[in-house]
Design an enzyme around this catalytic site. Structure first.
Site, PDB file in Angstrom:
ATOM      1  CB  SER A   1      29.703  28.247  42.117  1.00 21.41           C
ATOM      2  OG  SER A   1      30.706  27.740  41.527  1.00 21.41           O
TER       3      SER A   1
ATOM      4  NE  ARG B   1      36.158  43.512  51.367  1.00 21.68           N
ATOM      5  CZ  ARG B   1      37.183  42.468  50.953  1.00 21.68           C
ATOM      6  NH1 ARG B   1      37.735  42.009  51.967  1.00 21.68           N
ATOM      7  NH2 ARG B   1      36.996  42.173  49.486  1.00 21.68           N
TER       8      ARG B   1
ATOM      9  N   GLY C   1      32.862  42.658  38.912  1.00 26.48           N
ATOM     10  CA  GLY C   1      32.219  41.560  38.420  1.00 26.48           C
ATOM     11  C   GLY C   1      30.807  41.435  38.450  1.00 26.48           C
TER      12      GLY C   1
ATOM     13  CE  LYS D   1      30.013  30.987  45.889  1.00 28.76           C
ATOM     14  NZ  LYS D   1      29.482  31.982  46.202  1.00 28.76           N
TER      15      LYS D   1
ATOM     16  CB  VAL E   1      29.560  40.056  53.803  1.00 21.76           C
ATOM     17  CG1 VAL E   1      29.076  41.068  52.892  1.00 21.76           C
ATOM     18  CG2 VAL E   1      30.911  39.354  53.307  1.00 21.76           C
TER      19      VAL E   1
ATOM     20  CE1 TYR F   1      34.042  30.356  45.557  1.00 28.66           C
ATOM     21  CE2 TYR F   1      34.033  28.535  44.116  1.00 28.66           C
ATOM     22  CZ  TYR F   1      33.755  29.843  44.511  1.00 28.66           C
ATOM     23  OH  TYR F   1      32.777  30.633  43.757  1.00 28.66           O
TER      24      TYR F   1
END
Ligand code: NDP
Ligand code: 8X3
Length: 250
Positions: A137, A34, A13, A154, A58, A150
């Site tokens: 975001s 990863r 991405g 953000k 992370v 989520y």
């Protein structure tokens, strides 16, 4: 002198596109994630000497510190950090939300960003300055139904970006935040736990942003003159007006 950028989440991405784009601008890339084999693919693509793969989760604060400590001398002059690693897990009202999903989002998007920043900052300070780009975001600016945790993660990135800018200005370190709307990546596949059909439906009927759009924006930000900091950018697909208003063709 060649500049070095450390990009988290460079296996897919936005992070992958950013690594490739920054390399086009002459940066050497410390690429993290990863999935080691994807980092090795990137190294083959951009050239052995131009990419240093660094594998860590992370969420693991010890692993983050240890990984950064293993960087060889010639890879330590980092001047750009792109805090991109992140994702959404699930899309459910708070009463139905899975606690493991909440933990993952807060641990990766908020605490992971902090761990990486803390580990990499001394390298920037040794350069006498640098640039940190946090990927926030539109979900850090608005909330939307079922997006609860989520969006909270953000919003935390938004607050941390502003706070880091205040704390780090004395060291000549720029802090910027990029806040994209819908970008077609593996993001929705992760959110919907591998359900490719449900993920594809998110981007159906309109032209979403591409990872490349965000990569070009980041490259523009980090190549401004020393006295210019593009502190914050909200970037949306033309068909998107807010988190909830996306005009789709029937
Ligand atoms: P992708 O799923 O394509 O990429 C996510 C990247 O984050 C991968 O490289 C992944 O690497 C890495 N990552 C995830 N979890 C971890 C972890 N625990 N440890 C280390 N690395 C991790 O999604 P995007 O490119 O879309 O997402 C990048 C950022 O952009 C995220 O912060 C996301 O919240 C944000 N964003 C995305 C939008 C979108 O619509 N796509 C819109 C707005 C913001 P690996 O799995 O190999 O560890
Ligand atoms: C990703 C975009 O709208 O799914 O941050 O939250 S959205």
């Amino acid at each position: 002198m060649t500049k070095i950028a450390l990009v988290t989440g460079a296996t897919s991405g936005i992070g992958l596109a950013t690594a490739v784009e920054l390399a086009k601008h002459g940066f050497k890339i410390i690429a993290t994630g990863r999935r080691h084999e994807r980092l090795q693919d990137l190294q083959r693509r951009l050239g052995e000497d131009n990419v240093y793969p660094l594998v860590f989760d992370v969420r693991d604060k010890v692993a983050v510190v240890e990984a950064v400590a293993t960087l060889p001398e010639e890879w330590r002059a980092v001047s750009v950090l792109v805090n991109n690693a992140g994702n959404a897990h699930g899309l459910a009202p708070v009463q139905d939300g899975a606690i493991d999903d909440w933990d993952a989002m807060l641990d990766i998007n908020v605490k992971g960003l902090l761990y990486v920043t803390k580990a990499v900052l001394p390298l920037l300070q040794e350069q006498g300055g640098g640039h940190i780009v946090n990927i926030g975001s539109i979900a850090g600016k608005e909330v939307y139904p079922n997006g609860n945790v989520y969006c909270a993660s953000k919003h935390a990135v938004d607050a941390l970006s502003k706070a880091m800018r205040m704390d780090l200005v004395q060291f000549g370190i720029k802090v910027s935040e990029v806040n994209p709307g819908a970008v077609e990546t593996e993001f929705s596949e992760v959110r919907f736990k591998g359900d490719k059909e449900r993920a594809a439906a998110v981007y159906k009927g309109f032209q979403p942003l591409l990872a490349q759009d965000i990569a070009e924006l980041i490259a523009f930000m980090v190549t401004r003159p020393a006295h210019v900091n593009l502190a914050e950018v909200l970037v949306l697909p033309t068909a998107q007006a807010s988190s909830t208003i996306i005009v789709k063709e029937q």
